[in-house]
Every structure is written in structure tokens, then in C-alpha cells.
Design an enzyme around this catalytic site. Sequence first.
Site, PDB file in Angstrom:
ATOM      1  N   ASP A  50      42.946  52.920  49.786  1.00 41.86           N
ATOM      2  CA  ASP A  50      42.212  53.546  48.568  1.00 41.86           C
ATOM      3  C   ASP A  50      41.060  52.744  48.074  1.00 41.86           C
ATOM      4  O   ASP A  50      40.440  53.162  47.018  1.00 41.86           O
ATOM      5  CB  ASP A  50      43.291  54.173  47.573  1.00 41.86           C
ATOM      6  CG  ASP A  50      43.855  52.816  46.998  1.00 41.86           C
ATOM      7  OD1 ASP A  50      43.925  51.808  47.331  1.00 41.86           O
ATOM      8  OD2 ASP A  50      44.895  53.030  46.168  1.00 41.86           O
ATOM      9  N   SER A  51      41.074  51.603  48.419  1.00 41.32           N
ATOM     10  CA  SER A  51      39.861  50.773  48.214  1.00 41.32           C
ATOM     11  C   SER A  51      38.419  51.389  48.362  1.00 41.32           C
ATOM     12  O   SER A  51      37.388  50.790  47.698  1.00 41.32           O
ATOM     13  CB  SER A  51      39.721  49.396  49.032  1.00 41.32           C
ATOM     14  OG  SER A  51      40.115  49.698  50.262  1.00 41.32           O
ATOM     15  N   ASP A  89      46.569  55.272  52.652  1.00 39.52           N
ATOM     16  CA  ASP A  89      47.064  54.888  51.541  1.00 39.52           C
ATOM     17  C   ASP A  89      47.230  56.371  50.740  1.00 39.52           C
ATOM     18  O   ASP A  89      46.442  57.386  50.741  1.00 39.52           O
ATOM     19  CB  ASP A  89      46.178  54.227  50.610  1.00 39.52           C
ATOM     20  CG  ASP A  89      46.322  52.639  50.743  1.00 39.52           C
ATOM     21  OD1 ASP A  89      47.532  52.205  50.909  1.00 39.52           O
ATOM     22  OD2 ASP A  89      45.532  52.139  50.080  1.00 39.52           O
ATOM     23  N   LYS A 119      50.670  54.336  53.315  1.00 44.52           N
ATOM     24  CA  LYS A 119      51.154  53.203  52.339  1.00 44.52           C
ATOM     25  C   LYS A 119      51.405  53.605  51.153  1.00 44.52           C
ATOM     26  O   LYS A 119      50.366  54.317  50.547  1.00 44.52           O
ATOM     27  CB  LYS A 119      50.123  51.936  52.987  1.00 44.52           C
ATOM     28  CG  LYS A 119      50.427  50.913  51.696  1.00 44.52           C
ATOM     29  CD  LYS A 119      49.361  49.641  52.107  1.00 44.52           C
ATOM     30  CE  LYS A 119      47.925  49.558  51.945  1.00 44.52           C
ATOM     31  NZ  LYS A 119      47.885  49.657  50.378  1.00 44.52           N
ATOM     32  N   GLU A 121      52.010  51.545  47.008  1.00 43.69           N
ATOM     33  CA  GLU A 121      52.397  50.534  46.313  1.00 43.69           C
ATOM     34  C   GLU A 121      53.561  50.456  45.459  1.00 43.69           C
ATOM     35  O   GLU A 121      53.922  51.697  44.810  1.00 43.69           O
ATOM     36  CB  GLU A 121      50.982  50.253  45.166  1.00 43.69           C
ATOM     37  CG  GLU A 121      49.893  50.225  46.056  1.00 43.69           C
ATOM     38  CD  GLU A 121      48.486  50.027  45.185  1.00 43.69           C
ATOM     39  OE1 GLU A 121      48.741  49.560  43.990  1.00 43.69           O
ATOM     40  OE2 GLU A 121      47.470  49.840  45.716  1.00 43.69           O
ATOM     41  N   GLU A 187      49.985  41.014  48.852  1.00 42.25           N
ATOM     42  CA  GLU A 187      48.769  40.958  48.163  1.00 42.25           C
ATOM     43  C   GLU A 187      48.459  39.957  47.269  1.00 42.25           C
ATOM     44  O   GLU A 187      49.203  40.017  46.286  1.00 42.25           O
ATOM     45  CB  GLU A 187      47.964  42.021  47.748  1.00 42.25           C
ATOM     46  CG  GLU A 187      46.464  42.140  47.230  1.00 42.25           C
ATOM     47  CD  GLU A 187      45.803  43.159  47.291  1.00 42.25           C
ATOM     48  OE1 GLU A 187      46.173  44.245  47.515  1.00 42.25           O
ATOM     49  OE2 GLU A 187      44.554  43.169  46.529  1.00 42.25           O
TER      50      GLU A 187
HETATM   51  O1  KIV Z   1      43.322  49.908  49.737  1.00 44.49           O
HETATM   52  C1  KIV Z   1      42.913  48.678  50.337  1.00 44.49           C
HETATM   53  O2  KIV Z   1      42.027  48.589  50.934  1.00 44.49           O
HETATM   54  C2  KIV Z   1      44.368  47.869  50.592  1.00 44.49           C
HETATM   55  C3  KIV Z   1      44.299  46.595  51.393  1.00 44.49           C
HETATM   56  C4  KIV Z   1      43.444  45.758  50.498  1.00 44.49           C
HETATM   57  C5  KIV Z   1      45.647  46.074  51.583  1.00 44.49           C
HETATM   58  O3  KIV Z   1      45.147  48.187  49.938  1.00 44.49           O
END
Ligand code: KIV
Length: 276
Positions: A50-51, A89, A119, A121, A187
Site C-alpha cells: 500500500d506504499s 496489501d 498482507k 498490519e 519493519e
Molecule cells: O507497503 C509496503 O510497501 C510495505 C513494505 C514496505 C513492507 O508494507
Amino acid sequence: MSAQSETGRRQTPSTIRARKGAEPIVCLTAYTTPVARIADQSCDLVLVGDSVGMVLHGLPDTLGVTLDMMILHGRAVARGLSRAAMVVDLPFASYEAGPQQAFAAAARVMAETGAQAVKLEGGAHMAPTVEFLVTRGIPVMGHVGLTPQAVNTLGGYRVQGRGAAGDRIAADARALAEAGAFSVVLEKLPASLGQRITDEIAVPTIGIGAGAACDGQVLVIDDMLGLFAEFRPKFVRRYAELGRDATAAVAAYAEDVRARRFPGPEHGFADEGTQA
Ligand code: KIV
């Protein structure tokens, strides 16, 4: 070894899970088809993080990323992968309300993108959700330590787990592994805590700023390619300076256009009946 296992199969959450304590797992983010094609040649795992909201969409944090955005980018990345496993994510507010909400979001991601896992969090409080998803056929990667979706409660993007706080993060990672997560992202933790968690849990740890002892490493691909001149997190090694090179290329193009050096005769088209 390449992104394919020795038997030539595509990497999956199960093959990644089986790499605990073995050859380090190589992971990068990708958000588009061409970049996914590049990552696929050398990575075991590609994360549609989600970055993407900050990296591609200019958002100030990841909180504004939607499920539809993740699905759009997930579909693009899937078209570029044939070897690496793909994880997408779950974005902020698509899963935290409870297992049923998480299942609905994860099922959409899996069905509409072709991802092999999602994924999410959060630590021990997310363990029931992880178990709910895994028992219904959705492999889950956990993410503890600095969890960017919690930036407002964490008070920034600082290193997590220094001193006694490390015990809670280690307990979080254990809870996720015991709930069935096939791997856990660590992280921005002290390297000693990264080592401790890697020793304590039965599934691979994938570190980002969590030291060299983790079972694998992940970086945001734009960071390691140097696409943002001003953004230099301590935990990133730059393998290219694409931001600098692209800026110079665009400046050279602008100069050429202004000086009428571009286009040259070789870039033009001849009239009918003549060659070229
Ligand atoms: O969103 C993302 O890119 C991440 C990684 C930095 C682990 O969660």
C-alpha cells in the site's frame, strides 16, 4: 538460486514458508506490469504494497489507499509475474473491523488480482483474523514493528521495539505465526530484535530495516532504485540513481527541443515515394 524452486515450480506461500532458516528470501515491491517483469527475474516474492499510495499517487501516508486501488495495481503486477509469488496489501480500514470484513476484502483481492496471499498490519489483536482467513484458504503475511497504517497512533515513522517494547513486538510476531501466517514482515526494529524474532518464530521473517538476521529482506523498489532524490531512509541501500538520471535526461531533452536539436532527420518520415 532463482525465483523458481529447484523443481522449477512457481514460488508460492508454501515454498516461501519452507525457506525458514535457509537461503534468504528476496522481496521487492512493485505496482506496475513493467516493474513487476523486472522484479520477477530476481525476486522470490513481489509485494504490491500500500506504499503505492505514497510512491505512485503522491499521498502523504498510506491511509488514503483504497481496496480498489490495491486491486487495480494487483492486476497490473500479476500480468508481469510468472516466477515470483505475489502478495497484495490489504489497505487501511478494509480489514480491522473483524474477520468477516477482512475475509470480504481478501477474497476480492485474491479473486480479482490472482494474488497468492494478502498482507495485513498489526500484532496479536489481528491473530484471530489471520486464523479466520488462513482456515478459509487465504494465505496471510503478517507485518509488525513500524506499521505505517498506524502512523497516527505511533506518532510517526520512528524505530519501534527499543528496550522493553521489544517483548510486545516479539509476542505479536509469535501470535501471528501461531495463527497461521506464512511469514511476517518486521519493519524498522533494532537488529537484535529482528534476530530474536527470527529465532523465536517458526515462519520466515522478512525484514525492512530489521537487520541482516531476518529470513528475507524487502524494500520499496523505488527507494532502492533511487527514484526520489530527497528520500534516503537509513535502511535502504541504493542500487541505482534513476531519479538523478531521469532528471538529467529530461533536462537534456528540454535543451534539445529548445535548440531544435531534436527531432533529428533520423526521427522524421519521408514523403510518399521516397525511402525511409
Ligand atoms: O507497503 C509496503 O510497501 C510495505 C513494505 C514496505 C513492507 O508494507
